[in-house]
Design an enzyme around this catalytic site. Structure first.
Site, PDB file in Angstrom:
ATOM      1  N   ASP A   1       0.864  -1.156  -0.182  1.00 27.88           N
ATOM      2  CA  ASP A   1       0.096   0.010  -0.058  1.00 27.88           C
ATOM      3  C   ASP A   1       0.699   1.179  -0.015  1.00 27.88           C
ATOM      4  O   ASP A   1       2.178   1.036  -0.326  1.00 27.88           O
ATOM      5  CB  ASP A   1      -1.055  -0.067   1.244  1.00 27.88           C
ATOM      6  CG  ASP A   1      -2.277   0.775   0.730  1.00 27.88           C
ATOM      7  OD1 ASP A   1      -2.498   1.772   0.392  1.00 27.88           O
ATOM      8  OD2 ASP A   1      -3.318   0.108   0.972  1.00 27.88           O
TER       9      ASP A   1
ATOM     10  N   HIS B   1      -3.108   3.279  -4.680  1.00 27.39           N
ATOM     11  CA  HIS B   1      -2.351   2.956  -3.294  1.00 27.39           C
ATOM     12  C   HIS B   1      -1.152   2.379  -3.691  1.00 27.39           C
ATOM     13  O   HIS B   1      -0.622   1.088  -3.247  1.00 27.39           O
ATOM     14  CB  HIS B   1      -3.120   1.767  -2.636  1.00 27.39           C
ATOM     15  CG  HIS B   1      -4.427   2.297  -2.088  1.00 27.39           C
ATOM     16  ND1 HIS B   1      -4.508   3.108  -1.177  1.00 27.39           N
ATOM     17  CD2 HIS B   1      -5.832   2.258  -2.319  1.00 27.39           C
ATOM     18  CE1 HIS B   1      -5.627   3.522  -0.474  1.00 27.39           C
ATOM     19  NE2 HIS B   1      -6.519   3.015  -1.279  1.00 27.39           N
TER      20      HIS B   1
ATOM     21  N   GLU C   1     -10.158   2.578  -4.735  1.00 24.59           N
ATOM     22  CA  GLU C   1      -9.581   4.142  -4.507  1.00 24.59           C
ATOM     23  C   GLU C   1      -8.551   4.518  -5.310  1.00 24.59           C
ATOM     24  O   GLU C   1      -7.595   4.998  -4.860  1.00 24.59           O
ATOM     25  CB  GLU C   1      -9.358   4.013  -2.703  1.00 24.59           C
ATOM     26  CG  GLU C   1     -10.392   3.757  -2.053  1.00 24.59           C
ATOM     27  CD  GLU C   1     -10.164   3.857  -0.531  1.00 24.59           C
ATOM     28  OE1 GLU C   1     -11.008   4.245   0.499  1.00 24.59           O
ATOM     29  OE2 GLU C   1      -8.710   3.453  -0.208  1.00 24.59           O
TER      30      GLU C   1
HETATM   31  C1  ACM Z   1     -10.938  -0.466   1.238  1.00 24.96           C
HETATM   32  O1  ACM Z   1     -11.513  -0.446   2.119  1.00 24.96           O
HETATM   33  N1  ACM Z   1     -10.378   0.582   0.472  1.00 24.96           N
HETATM   34  C2  ACM Z   1     -11.064  -1.705   0.265  1.00 24.96           C
END
Ligand code: ACM
Ligand code: ZN
Length: 767
Positions: free
Chosen positions: A198, A271, A334
């Site tokens: 991440d 991410h 995201e």
């Molecule tokens: C997430 O909680 N962004 C999958």
């Protein structure tokens, strides 16, 4: 005639009383074993099996040797000794394991006589049968113990029974991962979703790209406090860590013994700050980034040039080599697309591939990776954003933003794992936030987890087959150590296990909660740090629209003692300590402090609540648009309950709106003189919660004809901040209509850019 039926009745009553006594007796002696997840069926006989250090374990089938070894190693961790293994039928009391492929996958049957416990099933079934058996034992074994004999027939409801762990935001040692797997397996969870990469750290060694761990595994500091605090500050302590490929092999092998499959997650195309820190060519502009030191969503994402795909495929080749399971998770959540909009390569890719927007470009990205994984006999799974722009042909979906994504994917014939934030995010608060350590937000009690039904409604039988099961996620932004991981997963993991395993007709929250008490004894004996929120004093704010006031009701799920409380009236005068007997009327500004002690005098629960009383106390309210189902814990009345939401925000005290404005009509029940209207809103940009752009208030005598009272525009609101107030000369009204407009689409450069801004409101105060 009459006398016969009378005597029949007497006989029946006697029988009922007798069976009640026997039933009570069973309960009192804990004859019903407290197995979690509750088995499909369990029958109790009156025989007893005497268990001791002399009890043997035996199987005629060499296939089960390793099951015996695994069981003994778990057993000895808990009890300090191993069962004696025999290779011929023992003379003493013994446990016999019988391999059977006649039962369903992972199913087992356990039967007991006073001399012998027989467990049959496939390897996983045997493993689970032994876990159930272990849960019938007390937390400590000193000498001989008598176990009531049972017959169990058991099998899982779902095949994907998952727990996730984010090791990027905080890193956890290999030894702790072993422990985490132990915890999962004891509750028959079988899928570990390992979130390895991440923005805040890359945690898996990749031989071909050493900078991923040399640079990408380390950040220069970590956010202090909450990401929605007014000021964002980070410490300056370097933080990081990663798992070597040898560590990973060890962990995979360990998981296999526990019948757990590991699903590794390699995030893309968003991410990826840590990835780009190591290899800047992966971004659109080739620009340098730092490994993120704060929490949120960042603009720097992978470009869609060919060299990026080469890189990902090379990484995935090593991942495939390490992880034997079918699924590889590629994230997909995201992902802000601003850089793609500005990038000539990405725009050219859209043109050459005939893609109409950046969502379709993300879909192209995922499809291309999926093709690669399919070629290597693996399946792709991603967060539900991968549905946007069209789902790759064989991709599976993890539905986290509610139920809809999962439902849609199943209807289209894709496999689905249900993990909606509302029920499955274990980073949320699980008890009254006043009593809890800092968390990301939300409010997901164990009761809420238990109430989770993974099967989305209105799916046909054939579509239901695509729902693989349910999983809980543990994001670790606010979870920096192992003890806190335990605290956030326990006891909610037990509820998840029952959601995943137990048939609906065998689920019962009251019964579960009772069984859980025995597991608390296990946790205490084993030094597991678990949350005790189920003992907390539950606060319920009751609106009394007749007497036009509010009342605070205090209750306990498990009565531990008397609730004692005192009130600080007007936040100044402390009342004497009183015993709580009935809801406390709140008639002026005050703060209430309550606690309950057990018979040893130890505090078992605490509660405190501050109230600010205004003319809205005891009024009624109607909302034109319902709040988001994620942030609607207490319903519309949350806005009039005298409780102003605390910061950091939590899901208990706030209503959230992401698609509509807040439009409310407050009815005092009679005409009142008003001189001000206040609305308590929230700003927490990291959570995409922004100040509203408009507040408009109108008043009415009859509820039909409203006249303007006052208005604040965006400039006014930016000056005032989150506590919006309109003050006027005294005005008479029975009804007050309040319109609060959301900020709209989040502007460029802000967290969540391009998405709908959230509006959060906790209270409407009218004086
Ligand atoms: C997430 O909680 N962004 C999958
Ligand atoms: Zn690009």
């Amino acid at each position: 005639m009459q006398s016969k039926s009378f005597s029949d009745m007497k006989k029946n009553i006697l029988l009922i009383i007798l069976s009640l006594i026997i039933f009570q007796d069973f309960k009192a002696q804990n004859i019903f074993p407290a197995i979690i997840p509750n088995p499909v069926s369990i029958e109790i006989s009156k025989d007893k099996f005497e268990f001791s250090k002399q009890t043997r374990i035996y199987s005629a089938n060499p296939k089960l040797v390793s099951e015996i070894q695994t069981f003994n190693s778990i057993f000895s961790k808990h009890y300090g000794f191993k069962l004696i293994v025999e290779n011929k039928i023992p003379k003493n009391e013994f446990i016999e394991l019988i391999y059977s492929d006649k039962l369903a996958k992972e199913a087992y049957q356990l039967s007991m006589t006073s001399k012998k416990i027989t467990i049959s099933g496939d390897e996983a079934g045997i493993f689970y049968g032994l876990q159930s058996f272990m849960q019938m034992l007390p937390p400590k074994i000193e000498d001989k113990i008598q176990i009531n004999c049972v017959n169990i027939n058991d099998y899982p409801r779902f095949s994907w029974r998952g727990m996730h762990l984010d090791v990027s935001r905080h890193f956890f040692s290999k030894e702790f991962i072993f422990k985490y797997l132990d915890y999962m397996s004891e509750y028959k969870l079988n899928t570990f979703h390992w979130h390895l990469t991440d923005d805040q750290g890359w945690r898996i060694e990749i031989k071909r790209y050493p900078l991923l761990t040399q640079l990408g595994a380390w950040r220069k500091g970590t956010l202090i406090g909450h990401a929605s605090d007014a000021e964002i500050i980070s410490d300056t302590t370097a933080y990081g860590g990663f798992y070597s490929q040898n560590d990973i092999r060890e962990i995979v092998a360990y998981a296999k013994k526990l019948h757990i499959t590991i699903v590794p997650e390699i995030e893309m195309p968003g991410h990826v700050m840590a990835t780009i820190r190591a290899y800047p060519f992966l971004s659109c502009n080739g620009g340098q980034t730092e490994v993120a030191t704060t929490w949120g969503v960042f603009n720097q994402i992978f470009c869609t040039k060919d060299t990026v795909f080469d890189f990902i495929q090379n990484v995935l080749l090593e991942v495939i080599e390490l992880f034997p399971g079918t699924y590889i998770h590629v994230g997909g959540d995201e992902c802000p697309k601003n850089n793609w909009k500005k990038c000539s390569v990405c725009q050219a890719r859209m043109k050459s591939e005939g893609l109409k927007d950046e969502e379709e470009l993300q879909s192209y990205f995922i499809r291309r990776i999926e093709k690669f994984l399919t070629k290597h006999n693996r399946k792709l799974i991603g967060w539900d954003e991968i549905l946007e722009g069209g789902l790759a042909p064989n991709a599976a979906v993890m539905s986290w933003r509610g139920f809809e994504g999962g439902k849609k994917a199943a209807q289209e014939g894709h496999y689905v794992v249900m993990t909606p934030g509302s029920h499955c995010y274990f980073d949320h608060y699980q008890g009254d936030p006043t009593n809890e350590p800092l968390a990301i937000g939300g409010y997901t009690t164990i009761e809420k987890v238990y109430s989770f039904e993974p099967m989305p409604d209105s799916l046909s039988d054939s579509q239901q087959k695509f729902i693989l099961g349910a999983q809980a996620n543990l994001w670790t932004e606010y979870i920096s150590n192992e003890k806190q991981v335990e605290y956030m997963i326990f006891p909610r993991l037990c509820a998840l296990a029952e959601v995943d395993w137990t048939p609906i007709n065998r689920k019962n929250y009251e019964d579960f909660r009772q069984r859980l008490l025995k597991h608390f004894d296990f946790f205490d004996t084993r030094g597991i740090n678990y949350a005790k929120s189920i003992f907390e004093i539950k606060k319920t704010i009751i609106c009394d629209t007749i007497n036009r006031n509010i009342n605070l009701q205090l209750s306990q799920a498990f009565p531990m003692g008397e609730i004692m409380y005192y009130v600080v009236n007007n936040f100044t005068y402390k009342s004497e300590i009183k015993k709580y007997t009935s809801p406390i009327p709140i008639i002026e500004n005050c703060e209430i402090f309550a606690e309950v002690r057990d018979k040893n005098g130890d505090i078992r629960g605490k509660a405190e609540q501050k109230f600010v009383i205004s003319k809205t106390s005891g009024a009624t309210i109607n909302l034109t648009y319902p709040p988001s189902s994620y942030y609607n814990y207490g319903g519309a009345y949350t806005l009039l309950d005298g409780v102003s939401g605390r910061i950091p925000w939590n899901g208990k005290e706030w209503l959230g709106f992401s698609n509509t404005p807040l439009e409310a009509v407050v009815d005092f029940g009679k005409i009142q003189k008003i001189k001000s209207v206040s609305v308590h809103t929230l700003i927490a940009e990291a959570s995409w919660i922004y100040l509203p752009k408009k507040l408009k208030v109108e008043v009415s005598i009859d509820g039909k004809n409203f006249i303007p009272y006052g208005e604040l525009n965006s400039d006014d609101i930016n000056k005032i901040g989150r506590l919006l107030k309109i003050e006027k000369a005294i005005t008479k009204a029975r009804y007050v209509k309040i319109l609060v407009e959301r900020a709209g689409i989040i502007s460029s450069g802000k967290p969540g850019e391009g998405q709908n801004a959230w509006l959060f409101v906790s209270e409407i105060e009218i004086n």
